[in-house]
Structures are given as C-alpha cells and as structure tokens.
Design a protein around this motif. Structure first.
Motif, PDB file in Angstrom:
ATOM      1  N   GLU A  51     -23.087   3.648 -21.307  1.00 59.08           N
ATOM      2  CA  GLU A  51     -22.764   4.744 -20.396  1.00 59.08           C
ATOM      3  C   GLU A  51     -23.993   5.601 -20.131  1.00 59.08           C
ATOM      4  N   ALA A  52     -24.761   5.885 -21.188  1.00 58.80           N
ATOM      5  CA  ALA A  52     -25.968   6.693 -21.023  1.00 58.80           C
ATOM      6  C   ALA A  52     -26.981   5.976 -20.133  1.00 58.80           C
ATOM      7  N   TYR A  53     -27.126   4.693 -20.317  1.00 61.82           N
ATOM      8  CA  TYR A  53     -28.087   3.944 -19.515  1.00 61.82           C
ATOM      9  C   TYR A  53     -27.669   3.883 -18.050  1.00 61.82           C
ATOM     10  N   ASP A  54     -26.372   3.671 -17.794  1.00 55.06           N
ATOM     11  CA  ASP A  54     -25.902   3.584 -16.415  1.00 55.06           C
ATOM     12  C   ASP A  54     -26.180   4.867 -15.642  1.00 55.06           C
ATOM     13  N   GLY A  84     -18.066   2.248  -9.895  1.00 55.29           N
ATOM     14  CA  GLY A  84     -18.722   0.943 -10.033  1.00 55.29           C
ATOM     15  C   GLY A  84     -18.198   0.186 -11.231  1.00 55.29           C
ATOM     16  N   ASP A  85     -18.514  -1.105 -11.264  1.00 54.59           N
ATOM     17  CA  ASP A  85     -18.088  -2.007 -12.325  1.00 54.59           C
ATOM     18  C   ASP A  85     -19.146  -2.006 -13.418  1.00 54.59           C
ATOM     19  N   PHE A  86     -18.756  -1.648 -14.647  1.00 59.05           N
ATOM     20  CA  PHE A  86     -19.717  -1.554 -15.734  1.00 59.05           C
ATOM     21  C   PHE A  86     -20.081  -2.913 -16.318  1.00 59.05           C
ATOM     22  N   GLY A  87     -19.338  -3.947 -15.994  1.00 56.06           N
ATOM     23  CA  GLY A  87     -19.634  -5.269 -16.551  1.00 56.06           C
ATOM     24  C   GLY A  87     -19.103  -5.399 -17.960  1.00 56.06           C
ATOM     25  N   GLY A  88     -18.895  -6.615 -18.398  1.00 53.87           N
ATOM     26  CA  GLY A  88     -18.311  -6.852 -19.720  1.00 53.87           C
ATOM     27  C   GLY A  88     -19.359  -7.123 -20.772  1.00 53.87           C
ATOM     28  N   GLU A 168     -10.253 -11.649 -17.600  1.00 52.81           N
ATOM     29  CA  GLU A 168     -10.861 -10.331 -17.490  1.00 52.81           C
ATOM     30  C   GLU A 168      -9.856  -9.248 -17.868  1.00 52.81           C
ATOM     31  N   VAL A 169     -10.315  -8.359 -18.716  1.00 51.68           N
ATOM     32  CA  VAL A 169      -9.510  -7.197 -19.089  1.00 51.68           C
ATOM     33  C   VAL A 169     -10.204  -5.962 -18.531  1.00 51.68           C
ATOM     34  N   VAL A 170      -9.531  -5.252 -17.630  1.00 55.64           N
ATOM     35  CA  VAL A 170     -10.132  -4.108 -16.937  1.00 55.64           C
ATOM     36  C   VAL A 170      -9.656  -2.816 -17.585  1.00 55.64           C
ATOM     37  N   GLN A 171     -10.616  -1.935 -17.898  1.00 60.25           N
ATOM     38  CA  GLN A 171     -10.305  -0.630 -18.463  1.00 60.25           C
ATOM     39  C   GLN A 171     -10.911   0.443 -17.560  1.00 60.25           C
ATOM     40  N   ASN A 172     -10.117   1.448 -17.265  1.00 60.11           N
ATOM     41  CA  ASN A 172     -10.624   2.575 -16.482  1.00 60.11           C
ATOM     42  C   ASN A 172     -11.295   3.576 -17.407  1.00 60.11           C
ATOM     43  N   THR A 173     -12.478   4.012 -17.023  1.00 60.94           N
ATOM     44  CA  THR A 173     -13.225   4.996 -17.794  1.00 60.94           C
ATOM     45  C   THR A 173     -13.532   6.182 -16.880  1.00 60.94           C
ATOM     46  N   PRO A 174     -14.027   7.285 -17.438  1.00 60.07           N
ATOM     47  CA  PRO A 174     -14.378   8.442 -16.598  1.00 60.07           C
ATOM     48  C   PRO A 174     -15.411   8.121 -15.537  1.00 60.07           C
ATOM     49  N   PHE A 175     -16.173   7.053 -15.742  1.00 58.20           N
ATOM     50  CA  PHE A 175     -17.245   6.755 -14.807  1.00 58.20           C
ATOM     51  C   PHE A 175     -17.016   5.461 -14.039  1.00 58.20           C
ATOM     52  N   GLY A 176     -15.830   4.951 -14.063  1.00 61.34           N
ATOM     53  CA  GLY A 176     -15.548   3.743 -13.311  1.00 61.34           C
ATOM     54  C   GLY A 176     -14.746   2.763 -14.149  1.00 61.34           C
ATOM     55  N   ARG A 177     -14.802   1.487 -13.761  1.00 66.51           N
ATOM     56  CA  ARG A 177     -14.049   0.453 -14.453  1.00 66.51           C
ATOM     57  C   ARG A 177     -14.971  -0.350 -15.370  1.00 66.51           C
ATOM     58  N   MET A 178     -14.443  -0.662 -16.562  1.00 64.22           N
ATOM     59  CA  MET A 178     -15.163  -1.541 -17.469  1.00 64.22           C
ATOM     60  C   MET A 178     -14.400  -2.861 -17.537  1.00 64.22           C
ATOM     61  N   VAL A 179     -15.104  -3.956 -17.236  1.00 64.85           N
ATOM     62  CA  VAL A 179     -14.485  -5.267 -17.225  1.00 64.85           C
ATOM     63  C   VAL A 179     -14.985  -6.055 -18.435  1.00 64.85           C
ATOM     64  N   ASN A 180     -14.081  -6.431 -19.291  1.00 68.27           N
ATOM     65  CA  ASN A 180     -14.415  -7.210 -20.475  1.00 68.27           C
ATOM     66  C   ASN A 180     -13.938  -8.644 -20.275  1.00 68.27           C
TER      67      ASN A 180
END
Length: 372
Positions: A51-54, A84-88, A168-180
């Motif tokens: 998250e910090a890097y993004d 944006g999509d954070f990637g898994g 793919e498992v999608v999780q919503n985060t404060p900064f977008g979606r995280m796809v695992n």
C-alpha cells in the motif's frame, strides 16, 4: 488503529527518490511475502508495504499524501480517492522470483530427470564397456496418449476457472480492489476436468514402466563421473519433452593398481640382493607384462615410470603413465648359513652385527639421548 506513515513503512525519508522507493519496496516485499515468510503477521506487513509503495511510487498520489496525509476512506482523497487493481500475491511473487506472469496450466511440461548409480570394475573403467541396464521410470500412457481420459473421450475445461487453473478472490480496500490469485480448488490448478478416466492410468496420463537402456561407458571414465543420456528420463506432460537420465559411475578398487587421474600406481617388492646388485624384473601392466631394469644400489621407495602404460585419456589422445614403487623386503626367516653370510657381509663393511665386541647401533643411540 492508526496507520503508520508510508515513508516510515518503507524506512525512507520524505525526500526519497523514485529509485530509493523502488529499492526499499523490493527488499521489504521479498522479506514479508507470505510465500516466503511464514510468520503470522507477514501477510499484514506485506499489504502495508504494498500500500505504501502504490502511493509513493505514483507522483500524483504521493503529492496528495505529502499534503493531506492519511484520510478517512469514506471521504476519499482529493474527491477521487485511490483506485485501481492492486494485483495478487502470486503476480508479485512471479515478478520477484522469476515466474514472469501467469502460467498456462495446459502448456507442455518437460519430464523430470532421473539418476542411476552404476558400479563397474576397475579395468572396465579403464577400457570402457557397453551394457544394458533396466530403470523404472514414468512414461506416457499408451492407452490415452497422456490425456488421462478414457479412449473416445477428452478432458473438459474446468467451469470454475474456465480452463485457466486459477481462481481470483477480490477484496475491497480503502484504496481500491486487491485481487488474490490462487490455484483452482476444483481442478487443482490443471484447468481441466476428466469426467471419464482412462482405465490403465486412472486419469494420471502416465504409468510406471521398466525401461531397458543400452549404455556405452567410454574408456578412461573415472569414479564419480556422470554420463548424461538425453531424453531417457521421465516422460513429459501434455506433449512436453522427456527429461534426461544421469548415470553416476562408481569404480571398484583394484587389488594391485591404484589410479590418480590418467596415471596408474603400483608397488613391487625387491629383495636386498636385487636392490643392491641390480636385476631385471617383470612388471604387470593393465594390458601385459613388461621388463623393468633395476639399477644396482636402488633404494626402497624409489619410483620408476613406464610411459604410456596408464589410463586412456577420456578427452584427448594417448594414455597416462604407470608408476612403479619398489619396496625392499626384509626376510623374516633365514637359515643359519644365511645369517652367517650376512654377518660376514656386515664385517666386511666395517659393521658389528649382534654378538660383536663393539657397541651396537642402538647402544650408541641410547648414549646420544642421554647426552653422554
């Protein structure tokens, strides 16, 4: 719980350059990646680093963060928030550890390599040998030709992952979606479902067989050498090439010869008379017996070289040499006549053997140790 400062998370100051941010991120992502670090909080730390890097790697997001800091995710940031999509984890793991992106589960796969240890005689290693060996190995099923499906049928694409082998498992985060992304739990990452399995291989696509292979051992091979037989390993999957067979050579020791590289060593006994007067003796070599001239006065431990009587050079022309070490053997049983003759020999040389009036060598040595 309040979030840590992004610069603090990456261990950087606010003036950090793009290269410094990228370098810090790569280091920490390796350290905390869940596939590498098994600590309980590794996944949370990895997410925090990501998250910090993004944010800090994006000029616009970084400028907004530097100005406003962390904001309530319900309010967004600057009206738009981060998207944006954070990637898994799998994608990032591929980037760091050589995966190079998503893999096709149905792509051809090379078979595994096999290793076979072969023990041979000393002279078989010197002169070479041809022989047949039998090895157990996995081969493509000749009934289904590797598909695993009953003849007349074929595997179907997995409906859960649509043939990709991944879910793919999608999780919503404060900064977008995280796809695992992870291996499909229905097809175990294969992308295919076999409805009717082959009766011979039970759906595996391969069977265990005993394979006879002709092996040619080259002349001059040494203990510990490896012979590679291309394509003689396990069979590949889905049309992939076979693996290789590696044969490890173990050479038995010889009762007379010893080997050092391409040279041969042996030890030959001499009598005192032969060493003192000289002689011509027969020496066994790897192929024949040869004559060796022993000069008069030869000392025990002397080496003689027989050129070209060693091991054929594995990569090159010619052969090594044979080195003959002579050892003078002291007789343990002598007749009275032999003993008298040796005493006479000693007296002629100015020596006093046992029973003489002059002090013996050992008496003189004891006196020297006492300091007399």
């Amino acid at each position: 719980m309040a979030k840590r400062d992004y610069y603090e998370v990456l261990g950087l100051g606010k003036g950090a350059s793009e290269d410094e941010i990228k370098k810090a991120y790569r280091k920490l992502a390796r350290q905390y990646h869940p596939d590498v670090n098994k600590e309980t909080d590794a996944e949370d730390k990895f997410k925090e680093v990501k998250e910090a890097y993004d944010v800090l790697s994006d000029d616009q997001k970084r400028a907004m963060y530097d100005q406003y800091g962390h904001v309530d995710p319900n309010q967004g940031m600057g009206g738009g928030g981060f998207s944006g999509d954070f990637g898994g984890f799998g994608d990032i793991f591929d980037m760091f550890f050589g995966g190079g992106g998503r893999k096709d589960p149905n792509a051809p796969q090379r078979g595994s390599d096999l290793q076979y240890t072969m023990q041979i005689e000393f002279k078989e290693a010197v002169f070479g040998k041809e022989m047949d060996i039998t090895i157990p190995r996995t081969e493509q099923c000749d009934t289904c030709f590797g598909t695993g499906a009953k003849p007349g049928t074929k595997p179907d694409n997995c409906t859960a992952c649509h043939g990709t082998g991944q879910q793919e498992v999608v999780q919503n985060t404060p900064f977008g979606r995280m796809v695992n992304r992870r291996a499909c739990s229905v097809c175990q990452g294969k992308g295919k479902i076999i409805r009717e399995k082959c009766g011979k291989c039970q759906g595996a696509g391969s069977v265990k067989n005993q394979r006879k292979i002709h092996v040619r051992i080259p002349a001059g091979v040494d203990d510990g050498a490896q012979l590679r037989m291309s394509g003689e390993g396990e069979s590949g999957l889905r049309g992939g090439p076979n693996g290789d067979l590696y044969i490890v050579i173990r050479v038995k020791s010889h009762e007379f010869f010893e080997r050092d590289g391409d040279d041969i060593y042996c030890e030959v006994p001499l009598t005192f008379a032969q060493a003192a007067l000289g002689d011509e003796i027969e020496i066994p070599t790897l192929t024949e017996k040869v004559k060796l001239k022993i000069p008069a006065g030869t000392q025990t431990g002397t080496f003689f070289r027989l050129r070209g009587k060693g091991v054929p050079r594995l990569r090159g022309h010619g052969q090594g040499d044979q080195h003959v070490k002579v050892v003078i053997v002291t007789p343990t049983k002598m007749s009275d006549e032999q003993k008298d003759m040796l005493r006479q020999f000693a007296e002629l040389g100015g020596e006093q053997p046992n029973g003489g009036h002059e002090e013996s060598f050992f008496d003189r040595m004891k006196r020297a140790f006492r300091g007399d």
